[in-house]
Scaffold this active site. Structure first.
Site, PDB file in Angstrom:
ATOM      1  N   SER A  24       1.094  -9.803  -0.256  1.00 37.29           N
ATOM      2  CA  SER A  24       0.734  -8.380  -0.233  1.00 37.29           C
ATOM      3  C   SER A  24       1.052  -7.667   1.076  1.00 37.29           C
ATOM      4  O   SER A  24       1.152  -6.442   1.089  1.00 37.29           O
ATOM      5  CB  SER A  24      -0.747  -8.209  -0.595  1.00 37.29           C
ATOM      6  OG  SER A  24      -1.544  -9.110   0.123  1.00 37.29           O
ATOM      7  N   LYS A  84       0.800  -1.222   0.000  1.00 37.25           N
ATOM      8  CA  LYS A  84       0.000   0.000   0.000  1.00 37.25           C
ATOM      9  C   LYS A  84       0.837   1.278   0.000  1.00 37.25           C
ATOM     10  O   LYS A  84       0.369   2.331  -0.416  1.00 37.25           O
ATOM     11  CB  LYS A  84      -0.960   0.011   1.179  1.00 37.25           C
ATOM     12  CG  LYS A  84      -2.044  -1.056   1.079  1.00 37.25           C
ATOM     13  CD  LYS A  84      -3.369  -0.428   0.843  1.00 37.25           C
ATOM     14  CE  LYS A  84      -4.533  -1.398   0.678  1.00 37.25           C
ATOM     15  NZ  LYS A  84      -4.423  -2.703   1.305  1.00 37.25           N
TER      16      LYS A  84
END
Ligand SMILES: *Cc1c(COP(=O)(O)O)cnc(C)c1O
Length: 326
Positions: A311, A59
């Site tokens: 992720s 992110k």
């Protein structure tokens, strides 16, 4: 007047531009291999380790890329966002690096480690009750009142382009991938990865992976329109609890994705244990979606070259210990 959101859809070119913006700022994360998983699946797997990215998740890429676009005036007014975790930390760090104020709205039941980390990076944190309050409404009101720019976790051109740089790096380093698997919450990582694939490996088939109980994206692709689901609360994948894809993300996924498969909590725990035991890396439940999807999603990957985006790796340690021990 707060600045208007950028409503232009991102392109493959935006991902390449984002890679330039992030050079020397985001980590170029390692790509790891494992003989034991290769043998189990009869394929070659390549793991892009965004759990080792700054703030512990991919992110940071989208957040920094979005904030790096702003002019002096917008930087002074600052940025606001809503997030249960990793996007919050990413915005907080990106804002600090660019010397901007940041305000983050978090659900009052967000993991303690994520709330603390967001504050430590220097953002102001406000909490809300996710059952009775709508985060986007609160956020839009605060943005208006304070003239702050709202940078959402996925439905934003520069966020999507930034997220795509993880897949771009993987595809540059590992040519001729047959498959790429990525976790899906709001769909920013999937959309960005699809654009990166368009640019760097058009033959690679990209699958999104959602938690079984939060498969709004899978339902949407099947229905051919955006399906909104009731608030899912019963999965360990706390970073993939979106109720619906945004229109920008849906459009890209509809055009470019091979499909979306799902993973159960049990499969996520199995994947986390595999990462800990065999690869010696800490992966949060949401971060294990991609491997769980490649492993159990029903695709015949035998004989193929398979990219997996790990992720994120942000998980409270006592909770992590329980997943490993159960
Ligand atoms: C946010 C997040 C996802 C999902 O990304 P989206 O862009 O919301 O689809 C997957 N894994 C981790 C660790 C995340 O933080």
């Amino acid at each position: 007047m707060p600045p208007l959101p950028d409503l232009i859809a991102p392109t493959a070119h935006d991902v390449v531009e984002a890679a330039h913006k992030l050079k020397g700022i985001a980590h170029r994360t390692p790509v790891l291999r494992s003989n034991s998983i290769d043998e189990m699946l009869g394929a070659q797997l390549f793991f892009k380790c965004e759990n080792l990215q700054r703030t512990g998740a991919f992110k940071f890429r989208g957040a920094f890329n979005a904030l790096a676009q702003l002019d002096e005036d917008q930087r002074e007014r600052g940025v606001i966002t809503f997030s249960a975790g990793n996007h919050a930390q990413a915005i907080a760090l990106a804002a600090r690096l660019l010397d901007m104020p940041a305000l983050v709205l978090m659900p009052d039941d967000a993991p303690a480690s994520k709330m603390a980390a967001t504050r430590e990076y220097g953002a102001q944190v406000l909490t809300y009750d996710p059952v009775t309050e709508d985060r986007e409404t609160i956020c839009q009101r605060l943005a208006l009142e304070r003239g702050m720019l709202l940078v959402p976790p996925s439905e934003n051109r520069h966020v999507i382009a930034g997220q795509g740089t993880a897949a771009l790096e993987l595809l540059e380093e590992v040519p001729r991938l047959d498959y790429l698997f990525v976790g899906v919450g709001g769909g920013g990582l999937l959309a960005g990865s699809l654009l990166a694939t368009q640019a760097a490996a058009p033959l690679c088939r990209v699958y999104g992976v959602e938690p079984e109980v939060a498969n709004d994206g899978q339902q949407s692709l099947r229905a051919g329109h955006i399906v909104r689901i009731a608030l899912p609360r019963s999965t360990i994948a706390d970073g993939a609890l979106a109720q619906a894809l945004g229109p920008m993300v849906f459009d890209i996924a509809q055009r470019e994705a091979e499909g979306i498969v799902t993973a159960s909590d049990e499969q996520l725990v199995q994947a986390m244990r595999f990462f800990a035991q065999r690869m010696k890396i800490v992966v949060e439940p949401t971060g294990a979606l991609a491997l769980a999807g490649a492993w159990h999603g029903g695709m015949d990957v035998r004989g193929s070259r398979v990219g997996i985006i790990i992720s994120g790796g942000n998980v409270d340690l006592p909770r992590y210990a329980r997943f490993l021990a159960d």
